[in-house]
Design an enzyme around this catalytic site. Structure first.
Site, PDB file in Angstrom:
ATOM      1  N   GLU A 139       0.878  -1.164   0.000  1.00  0.00           N
ATOM      2  CA  GLU A 139       0.000   0.000   0.000  1.00  0.00           C
ATOM      3  C   GLU A 139       0.918   1.216   0.000  1.00  0.00           C
ATOM      4  O   GLU A 139       1.683   1.419   0.941  1.00  0.00           O
ATOM      5  CB  GLU A 139      -0.889  -0.006   1.236  1.00  0.00           C
ATOM      6  CG  GLU A 139      -1.808   1.211   1.347  1.00  0.00           C
ATOM      7  CD  GLU A 139      -2.640   1.215   2.622  1.00  0.00           C
ATOM      8  OE1 GLU A 139      -3.523   2.090   2.748  1.00  0.00           O
ATOM      9  OE2 GLU A 139      -2.398   0.353   3.495  1.00  0.00           O
ATOM     10  N   GLU A 224      -8.604  10.790   4.886  1.00  0.00           N
ATOM     11  CA  GLU A 224      -8.790   9.975   6.080  1.00  0.00           C
ATOM     12  C   GLU A 224      -8.999  10.903   7.274  1.00  0.00           C
ATOM     13  O   GLU A 224      -8.039  11.473   7.794  1.00  0.00           O
ATOM     14  CB  GLU A 224      -7.564   9.102   6.352  1.00  0.00           C
ATOM     15  CG  GLU A 224      -7.336   7.990   5.353  1.00  0.00           C
ATOM     16  CD  GLU A 224      -6.146   7.125   5.707  1.00  0.00           C
ATOM     17  OE1 GLU A 224      -6.251   5.891   5.635  1.00  0.00           O
ATOM     18  OE2 GLU A 224      -5.081   7.694   6.058  1.00  0.00           O
TER      19      GLU A 224
END
Length: 243
Positions: A139, A224
């Site tokens: 990621e 986020e």
């Protein structure tokens, strides 16, 4: 009269594009992309979030995410994002360029705010694979903003990396069955980002032991939130993989 009719048609088209989603895992088509709420960490807090598709044309998309979250300030509550529908399945060794442009702004934000604005790029050993799945190997996050003292997964392993006209600090750590590599802006908020993502891919291949045989499985971009409240407007975003 003809001008008025044309203006009315444009207005109707624009309003038809402005669609809001509010469910925990709601998604909607956004031209070359898919816009998703992805409130995967909702149970760690109290709050609400919605995302609105503003426009989608060709390879460019615009959207807004409005959120407010409380409790557990070190826990991510969601990752509202767009994912490109076809910019995937390309091996790193075959990439010639990966141009991207992202213009965004906080229209409103609380003080304090704990949140990032970031790319979330997934790679694996096969061309196909869902993000955050058993098919994921790496990621790769690129934080254009990280406010309120939040930190990526793992620990900082390098600082002062010069890529794409900016300076970055690199973090690395494990999450489930994949490794997370996070480039965090050392220049503060980068609200007008124009870059070639291949620069980041080349760096991790040359310096972090990532094999060039890895495939890009997904490119996502969004925010986020941890705690606080904000209205985040993406005025324009685009990305492509060229080989």
């Amino acid at each position: 009269m003809r001008f008025s009719t044309l203006t009315a048609l444009v207005a109707v088209a624009a309003s038809a594009t402005a669609q809001t989603i509010s469910g925990q895992y709601d998604c909607e088509p956004a031209g070359a992309y898919t816009l998703c709420q992805n409130l995967w960490g909702k149970s760690a807090g109290v709050g609400a979030q919605n995302s609105t598709l503003l426009s989608a044309s060709g390879n460019t998309v615009s959207w807004r995410t409005v959120w407010q979250w409380q409790n557990n300030p070190n826990n991510v509550k969601s990752y509202a994002n767009v994912e490109h529908n076809t910019a995937k399945g390309v091996q790193l060794s075959k990439l010639t360029s990966a141009p991207t442009a992202w213009q965004w702004v906080y229209e409103t934000e609380s003080n304090p705010i704990r949140a990032d604005v970031s790319y979330d790029i997934w790679t694996g050993t096969t061309p196909n694979g869902q993000p955050a799945s058993s098919a994921s190997s790496f990621e790769i996050m690129i934080w254009l903003s990280g406010q309120g003292g939040i930190q990526p997964v793992g620990s900082q392993i390098q600082s002062g990396i010069e890529l794409a006209g900016h300076t970055w600090n690199l973090w690395r750590g494990p999450n489930a069955n994949w490794q997370v590599l996070s480039f965090v802006s050392a220049d503060g908020d980068i609200t007008d980002f124009n870059a070639d993502l291949k620069d980041f891919f080349d760096f991790i291949v040359q310096n972090e032991g990532v094999s060039s045989s890895q495939f890009v499985q997904a490119i996502q971009t969004g925010t986020e939130p941890f705690t606080g409240s904000a209205s985040l407007l993406t005025q324009s975003f685009s990305v492509a993989l060229n080989q």
